[in-house]
Motif scaffolding. Sequence first.
Motif, PDB file in Angstrom:
ATOM      1  N   ASP A  80      87.376  13.799  59.031  1.00  0.00           N
ATOM      2  CA  ASP A  80      86.957  14.980  59.780  1.00  0.00           C
ATOM      3  C   ASP A  80      86.736  14.720  61.262  1.00  0.00           C
ATOM      4  O   ASP A  80      86.704  15.652  62.060  1.00  0.00           O
ATOM      5  CB  ASP A  80      85.648  15.524  59.187  1.00  0.00           C
ATOM      6  CG  ASP A  80      85.796  15.832  57.710  1.00  0.00           C
ATOM      7  OD1 ASP A  80      86.532  16.786  57.385  1.00  0.00           O
ATOM      8  OD2 ASP A  80      85.200  15.111  56.887  1.00  0.00           O
ATOM      9  N   ARG A  81      86.569  13.445  61.623  1.00  0.00           N
ATOM     10  CA  ARG A  81      86.298  13.098  63.015  1.00  0.00           C
ATOM     11  C   ARG A  81      86.689  11.641  63.218  1.00  0.00           C
ATOM     12  O   ARG A  81      86.893  10.908  62.248  1.00  0.00           O
ATOM     13  CB  ARG A  81      84.823  13.330  63.348  1.00  0.00           C
ATOM     14  CG  ARG A  81      83.873  12.542  62.445  1.00  0.00           C
ATOM     15  CD  ARG A  81      82.466  13.093  62.489  1.00  0.00           C
ATOM     16  NE  ARG A  81      81.544  12.186  61.793  1.00  0.00           N
ATOM     17  CZ  ARG A  81      80.255  12.445  61.594  1.00  0.00           C
ATOM     18  NH1 ARG A  81      79.731  13.579  62.038  1.00  0.00           N
ATOM     19  NH2 ARG A  81      79.482  11.575  60.973  1.00  0.00           N
ATOM     20  N   THR A 115      92.920  13.136  69.887  1.00  0.00           N
ATOM     21  CA  THR A 115      92.629  14.463  69.336  1.00  0.00           C
ATOM     22  C   THR A 115      93.924  15.222  69.076  1.00  0.00           C
ATOM     23  O   THR A 115      94.089  15.864  68.037  1.00  0.00           O
ATOM     24  CB  THR A 115      91.725  15.260  70.299  1.00  0.00           C
ATOM     25  OG1 THR A 115      90.456  14.601  70.400  1.00  0.00           O
ATOM     26  CG2 THR A 115      91.506  16.680  69.792  1.00  0.00           C
ATOM     27  N   THR A 118      95.638  13.525  65.945  1.00  0.00           N
ATOM     28  CA  THR A 118      94.987  13.646  64.631  1.00  0.00           C
ATOM     29  C   THR A 118      94.527  15.060  64.297  1.00  0.00           C
ATOM     30  O   THR A 118      94.276  15.373  63.135  1.00  0.00           O
ATOM     31  CB  THR A 118      93.758  12.722  64.565  1.00  0.00           C
ATOM     32  OG1 THR A 118      92.788  13.144  65.544  1.00  0.00           O
ATOM     33  CG2 THR A 118      94.142  11.272  64.808  1.00  0.00           C
ATOM     34  N   ARG A 120      91.678  16.149  65.148  1.00  0.00           N
ATOM     35  CA  ARG A 120      90.248  15.999  64.873  1.00  0.00           C
ATOM     36  C   ARG A 120      89.515  15.610  66.161  1.00  0.00           C
ATOM     37  O   ARG A 120      90.095  15.013  67.058  1.00  0.00           O
ATOM     38  CB  ARG A 120      90.005  14.910  63.817  1.00  0.00           C
ATOM     39  CG  ARG A 120      90.655  15.190  62.471  1.00  0.00           C
ATOM     40  CD  ARG A 120      89.937  16.343  61.762  1.00  0.00           C
ATOM     41  NE  ARG A 120      90.493  16.575  60.427  1.00  0.00           N
ATOM     42  CZ  ARG A 120      91.461  17.419  60.135  1.00  0.00           C
ATOM     43  NH1 ARG A 120      92.025  18.107  61.125  1.00  0.00           N
ATOM     44  NH2 ARG A 120      91.877  17.583  58.902  1.00  0.00           N
TER      45      ARG A 120
END
Length: 256
Positions: A80-81, A115, A118, A120
Amino acid sequence: MSPADAPKPSPRKKTARETTAPGPRTLAIDIGGTGLKALVLGPDGRSLTERQRVATPRPATPQAVMGALTKLIKPLGAFDRVSVGFPGVVEEGVTKTAHNLHKGWVGFQLAEELTKATGRPVRVLNDAGVQGFGIIEGRGVEMVLTLGTGMGCALYVDGKYVPNLELAHHPFRHGKTYEEYVGSAALKRVGQKKWNKHVQRVLEQIQPIWNPRKIYVGGGNAKLLDIPLPGNVQLTENVAGLLGGFALWKDEPRPR
């Protein structure tokens, strides 16, 4: 016997990874001068996957490293990150120095580019800084030294990170910087026995200047140390450079 009458298989016992409480998964990446490493951390900060590693491409341009990272993280599954440890000065996701990679990293928008790659959110910090978050106690002055391709350094005061301390490039002895004195090139040049003495001198120099309550020594070459260590010096596992990535998101609210 018909399929309906066949004995049903007993339910498979779930592994610890599968029973982890729901919450955000953090992809932790460690960019090093020798290797690129990654794993996924659960909402409790513990690893959910095995660590993946590939050699850092040469020349280590941003484009080459980004391409290698894309392949490296593919087998790790959902996240998620993203947290990244980078071997140089980082300001707001932009890499400012990269002495052991390539000059193309100066001014590179690493957080923004990852970012895009991905999909994310991404946070980036100096690699020694990330490693420290995986091991410090959060009391008094604590310092992290990483012995690898170069020498990483991070300083904390009551658990708060002091950014962009590049002790490695400060003059030390005989016209050499700390990094030139204890980095991998020095190890190769002088041999393990003499290199150990070099590390001992570095520790002796740090103590009366910074007066740290604890010094944590990690990095790929820390396993080669065979000198008596002062009571406030502790060897750490190299995986801390990834596990500390969870702390970069500690101010993020947990889902309710």
